[in-house]
Design an enzyme around this catalytic site. Structure first.
Site, PDB file in Angstrom:
ATOM      1  CB  SER A 129      -0.870  -0.015   1.260  1.00 22.17           C
ATOM      2  OG  SER A 129      -1.374   1.273   1.519  1.00 22.17           O
ATOM      3  CD  GLU A 131      -2.092   5.254   4.674  1.00 15.28           C
ATOM      4  OE1 GLU A 131      -1.712   5.387   5.843  1.00 15.28           O
ATOM      5  OE2 GLU A 131      -2.530   6.201   3.993  1.00 15.28           O
ATOM      6  CE1 TYR A 153      -4.070  -1.662   5.600  1.00 18.60           C
ATOM      7  CE2 TYR A 153      -3.017   0.356   4.839  1.00 18.60           C
ATOM      8  CZ  TYR A 153      -3.649  -0.836   4.564  1.00 18.60           C
ATOM      9  OH  TYR A 153      -3.853  -1.211   3.268  1.00 18.60           O
TER      10      TYR A 153
END
Ligand code: GDD
Length: 325
Positions: A129, A131, A153
């Site tokens: 991701s 992120e 996460y």
């Protein structure tokens, strides 16, 4: 020739459902892992793949159990495995770091280990991701940009990415990571994009209410999910496994998303949006913008839907849903 066999974790999610459709259209035998509760309650929990249930094979399994991952891999003997399942809500990962880290890191590790022992020739895709870039040191972000995750996460995705790389290098698995930037569709539910378009439809239908949002200045690189699952498949068709950024190459703020979504329904967002400080994250990822030139060069992949096209199609889908109610 026997059809190729693919196993998808997270098959009942947004990406899993689009990927299952794509693989079926290519003649694959598609297996998926879902929780036992989903098999017992398909109407509520398998809504996005309801129309595929007769054409796919579902296995009950949990990312939290090595034994169940191992059993599914042994039974299904996949040639391609797409690991999409995860606790994928960044804000929830601040509420429960432990379950996010346990599920996301162990789940990936269990699956890689099961493949190594039961299906070592299987090609593996890990849903990494953007992120992972977090407080990014450079813009746009590409495959060599340093990671600086800002949530449990993001940390769990960095760990999954490193596990995938390590199984590629140490155990010779054909294991690739797709570093996907935000990708949305009318099938998403939980993220800010759909929260906005669902609220627009509700308000346009006269059912009122305010839309509460957190940080509207955050900027994201949003693309259209069905195109992103094609990139996943392309990665596993490469002779050599590798990691790729998949992105739209455009960045827009949450505010721009809201402005466009409301105006597409003839509404002024300023009359309907309220800022709720509770929705701010303890550590925010302020700016994401992906450089997908490696995916374009090597896979021949590029995005086909503009930001405006994405937002409008999501609003149109929610307006149609609201009208049908
Ligand atoms: N969810 C949410 N709800 N986000 C809000 C809200 C709100 O009410 N108000 C503002 N935001 C801001 C968040 O603070 C964030 O900066 C931005 O909107 C996008 O949030 P999300 O849509 O929840 O997505 P995300 O960027 O945190 O994560 C998504 O993209 C990642 C890839 O970059 C998810 O799909 C992740 O699973 C995925 O890995």
């Amino acid at each position: 020739m026997a059809p190729r066999r693919a196993l998808i974790t997270g098959i009942s999610g947004q990406d899993g459902s689009y990927l299952a459709e794509l693989l079926l259209s290519k003649g694959y035998e598609v297996h998926g892992i879902v929780r036992r509760v989903a098999i017992e309650d398909p109407e509520h929990r398998l809504g996005r793949i309801q129309h595929l249930l007769e054409r796919i094979v579902l296995h009950a399994g949990s990312l939290e159990s090595y034994a169940s991952m191992h059993a599914v891999v042994r039974q299904s003997q996949p040639q391609e495995c797409y690991h999409l399942a995860a606790q994928s809500f960044v804000s929830y990962s601040f509420e429960d770091e432990f379950s996010t880290l346990n599920t996301n890191i162990n789940g990936t590790h269990y699956l890689l280990s099961a493949l190594k022992s039961e299906a070592p020739e299987c090609r593996f895709y890990f849903a990494a991701s953007s992120e992972m870039f977090g407080r990014a040191e450079e813009t746009p972000q590409h495959e060599r940009t340093r990671f600086h995750p800002r949530s449990a996460y993001g940390i769990s995705k960095v760990a999954g990415y490193e596990l995938t790389r390590n199984y590629r290098e140490a155990h010779r698995l054909h294991a690739s990571s797709g570093i996907l930037f935000n990708h949305e569709s009318p099938r998403g539910f939980e993220f800010v994009s759909r929260k906005i378009t669902a609220a627009v439809a509700r308000i346009a239908a006269g059912r009122g209410g305010k839309l509460k949002l957190g940080n509207m200045e955050a900027r994201r690189d949003w693309g259209y999910a069905p195109e992103y699952v094609e990139a996943m498949w392309m990665m596993l068709q490469q002779p050599v496994a590798d990691d790729y950024v998949v992105a739209s190459g455009e960045t827009h703020s949450v505010c721009e998303f809201a402005e466009l979504a409301f105006s597409h329904a003839g509404l002024d967002w300023r009359e309907h949006v309220e800022i709720d400080p509770v929705l701010y994250r303890p550590a925010e990822v302020e700016l994401l913008l992906g450089d997908f030139s490696k995916a374009r060069r090597t896979l021949g992949w590029k995005p086909g839907t503009s930001f405006e096209g994405l937002v409008r199609s999501m609003v149109d889908a929610d307006l149609a849903l609201a009208r049908a109610r």
